[in-house]
Scaffold this motif. Sequence first.
Motif, PDB file in Angstrom:
ATOM      1  N   GLN A  60      -4.717  -4.086 -44.532  1.00 14.70           N
ATOM      2  CA  GLN A  60      -3.465  -4.617 -43.995  1.00 14.70           C
ATOM      3  C   GLN A  60      -2.289  -3.697 -44.341  1.00 14.70           C
ATOM      4  O   GLN A  60      -1.400  -3.456 -43.519  1.00 14.70           O
ATOM      5  N   HIS A  61      -2.302  -3.180 -45.565  1.00 20.18           N
ATOM      6  CA  HIS A  61      -1.231  -2.272 -45.985  1.00 20.18           C
ATOM      7  C   HIS A  61      -1.231  -0.995 -45.121  1.00 20.18           C
ATOM      8  O   HIS A  61      -0.160  -0.513 -44.695  1.00 20.18           O
ATOM      9  N   CYS A  62      -2.404  -0.450 -44.876  1.00 21.85           N
ATOM     10  CA  CYS A  62      -2.495   0.771 -44.046  1.00 21.85           C
ATOM     11  C   CYS A  62      -2.033   0.505 -42.619  1.00 21.85           C
ATOM     12  O   CYS A  62      -1.342   1.329 -42.009  1.00 21.85           O
ATOM     13  N   VAL A  63      -2.409  -0.671 -42.093  1.00 25.59           N
ATOM     14  CA  VAL A  63      -1.985  -1.012 -40.728  1.00 25.59           C
ATOM     15  C   VAL A  63      -0.480  -1.170 -40.669  1.00 25.59           C
ATOM     16  O   VAL A  63       0.193  -0.705 -39.734  1.00 25.59           O
ATOM     17  N   ASP A  64       0.093  -1.833 -41.667  1.00 25.32           N
ATOM     18  CA  ASP A  64       1.535  -2.074 -41.671  1.00 25.32           C
ATOM     19  C   ASP A  64       2.323  -0.771 -41.834  1.00 25.32           C
ATOM     20  O   ASP A  64       3.414  -0.615 -41.257  1.00 25.32           O
ATOM     21  N   THR A  65       1.808   0.155 -42.634  1.00 21.38           N
ATOM     22  CA  THR A  65       2.526   1.416 -42.869  1.00 21.38           C
ATOM     23  C   THR A  65       2.191   2.498 -41.847  1.00 21.38           C
ATOM     24  O   THR A  65       2.730   3.607 -41.933  1.00 21.38           O
ATOM     25  N   GLY A  66       1.313   2.207 -40.882  1.00 17.11           N
ATOM     26  CA  GLY A  66       0.979   3.197 -39.859  1.00 17.11           C
ATOM     27  C   GLY A  66      -0.082   4.172 -40.247  1.00 17.11           C
ATOM     28  O   GLY A  66      -0.342   5.140 -39.520  1.00 17.11           O
ATOM     29  N   GLU A  67      -0.743   3.985 -41.382  1.00 14.60           N
ATOM     30  CA  GLU A  67      -1.820   4.869 -41.804  1.00 14.60           C
ATOM     31  C   GLU A  67      -3.146   4.390 -41.190  1.00 14.60           C
ATOM     32  O   GLU A  67      -4.049   3.930 -41.876  1.00 14.60           O
ATOM     33  N   HIS A  68      -3.224   4.494 -39.884  1.00 13.76           N
ATOM     34  CA  HIS A  68      -4.371   3.932 -39.160  1.00 13.76           C
ATOM     35  C   HIS A  68      -5.655   4.676 -39.492  1.00 13.76           C
ATOM     36  O   HIS A  68      -6.724   4.056 -39.596  1.00 13.76           O
ATOM     37  N   ALA A  69      -5.593   5.976 -39.658  1.00 12.31           N
ATOM     38  CA  ALA A  69      -6.804   6.747 -39.957  1.00 12.31           C
ATOM     39  C   ALA A  69      -7.387   6.342 -41.311  1.00 12.31           C
ATOM     40  O   ALA A  69      -8.614   6.213 -41.464  1.00 12.31           O
ATOM     41  N   LYS A  70      -6.523   6.101 -42.298  1.00 16.95           N
ATOM     42  CA  LYS A  70      -7.002   5.694 -43.615  1.00 16.95           C
ATOM     43  C   LYS A  70      -7.627   4.301 -43.551  1.00 16.95           C
ATOM     44  O   LYS A  70      -8.639   4.028 -44.215  1.00 16.95           O
TER      45      LYS A  70
END
Length: 794
Positions: A156-166
């Motif tokens: 969820q944190h990666c999705v919210d911050t735009g780190e989709h690849a991670k």
Amino acid sequence: MANERPRERKARGLLSSYYGVGASGADPFDLDGPNFNSDKYVSRLLENQSLSDLVHQGNDMVTEIKSLDSDMQMLVYENYNKFISATDTIRSMKHKVEGMEEQMNQLASNMETIIESNRSITCNVTGRRGQLEKLNGVRKLLVKLQFLFELPAKLQHCVDTGEHAKAVQYYQAATSILKHYGHLASFQSIHDEAVDIMARLRTKLTELLAGVQPSLNKLAETVRLLLLLGGKEDELLQRFVAQSRALIARGLDALPPLVEQDQEDSSPAERMSAYCKSASDAYMPSVLEMTSSFAQLFPSTTSGGASSSSAAPAPSNAAIARRLAILQQAMDETFNAYAKLVTSAAHADAGSDDGRPAVEPLRLAIRALVEPARKIATAGAHVRLDQDALAKRAMLLGAELARGGIAAELRRFGDVANAAVVQLCADGLAPAGGAALVKVGAVRKLVHVACSRVIEAIDAAIQHVRPLLLALPAQGLVQELVETLIGTIARFVAQVREGKLLEPFLTGAGAHAEPSALFLCTAVCVELAQRMRTELQRLVAGHLMFAQPEYSAPLPIQQVVLQLEETADALNVRCVDLLARDLGEVLRSAVASTDWLVLPKPRAVSPYVEAVISHAARVLATFGCLFNDAPSGAQGRQQWVPTGVMPAPKQYTSRMKQAQLSASMIQSDIDRMFSRKISLQAQPAQSTRAAVGRLIKLSLKTLCELVRCTTLGRHGYQQLQVDACMLRWALQECVDDTTVLQALIDEVMTSAHERCLQPDPIETELIEALCDAKRQQLAAQPAGHAGGAGEPSS
């Protein structure tokens, strides 16, 4: 052995010393052996060899000694640096080894301490090794469990911050474990929450893919993530290609037009070079990146390997062909858009200050088309695309540009050739009523200058378009250039023959200039035919061999030369016919304005005779410049004065009266009917006298027809007798066939005898006196005087 050459002897000695062969021998004649005896060796040479052989042997020894000295010096020189380096190395080792013993003792002491510590640790841990390994495994498991329990929050944190690849990377790492322990409630809840987060991420990425893409890197990354999340490969491939094509199109549309670039003081070549670089920078990197990303995203399509999504099955051959066709179409469309910009810029900037097409912008445009196509074909080899499609398309577009430049340059050649002919007519035209149709003294130089301008225009045209031929050597442009050049020359000659070039000139110069212009065009065609035969092959072949060395086809020069010769003949005939038409009008006016029934007794030659002689003299003076065979005196003051002996005047009777006087005259009429017929067909004059002969032939035929329609009195008939005698005397040296001249004058007088009411001949003495008086009058006239036509002098 004594006759052995030094090099062979040296090689034998080296081999013998290495292998020990002959070491125990005692050969006193072996120069390289240990038992060599110089006295015996010299004695043997003196006994067995002649003086010349001894001299030769001595020279060989001297040469060998010098060679050995040189080898020794070379060895010393080559090894000198090695000796110096070895000395330095030994000196350095001597200083460093002095403290090495103490260091080695310290190292041995350290190694003993390490060995003792290792032995102590091994004794203490031996009983608990299994327990430690078990604890380490538990620790690793706890780390994995901690990652799994924190997975939803991390995703969820990666999705919210735009780190989709991670986020996708975390999900891919945990998927196998979650599926394996999915039967446990705790793991099932983590799996469901992670799947829900990935579904929302997939929806978000799909929306991003449908929107405007900022760059190809972002687009490729989005498609890669969707493929990892289980997206449909066919659908994502089509969207990737469509979005890539749109990105490239936007980049090309953003280019400023060539005319808006801030290069007002630059040349067309510099402007075109800058524009092609801008267009290539906007097109090439994007296309190469699209191809590379396609190969990475869809390896199953490009190489037939496994898909980027492990769950996706390998596509069939038909599916692969369909996908590659989509990419090929996109590359074709983007290249067409790029090529359209380049070709439009080339056409917009193809002019130059001197009026000829600018070849350098066209060459730059061709290079801007061909080089990217080659690079793309090379880069597209690993994606199994048609490597030759874009290259062929670029070659075709470049060939079209080159053909346009060649056609424009040859049109300019045609304009230069046309202008040269028109300028020749303007410069060579003589004043009305002059002694010749053209400026006799300058006409040769003017014609040569005009022909040189035409030849130089051909040379300049081929040399100007040569860079285009070099840019595309394999497109058949050389052969097309030859064909187009021959066609342009043929059209130029056809325009000269049809008189289209002369229409603007004749409109301003007047009708009297038409025969002069026709003669000048005749002279141009004659000289061009000669120079084309000798210069065109050499001129063109030099340029074409430079552009395409394998081109060896002969030029169809004979076709051009034949057309020029036919045109010269046609213009020759037209020129003489126009002069004959003008002279016919003079004769018609003179005959119509004279009352031949009431004329007084002849006291002078009729003025129309002087007009005939004047026209003949103008033709002599004019065509003498072309054939260089004018009679002596034709160019000077006495050009109208007969110089030969005056022929005896003839007495004429009508054919009807001849038949009445004697039945034997019937045979004469039959002979006359079957005698040689005088031809009036248009035959080109091959000499100056032939041209005058055709002029006189047509003029006397006109006079004969006029006489046949006129009724003459006694003195009118006598006047024609005087005129006929003067014409025969004045023209007999100017025509090529005096028999035809005599026959035509006889026909005129025979018709006059038949049309006369009282055909009494005039006295011979009076005819001679009147003709001689006319000769003296002509001799007294200034050069260039043109006689008129009117009633006979009273």
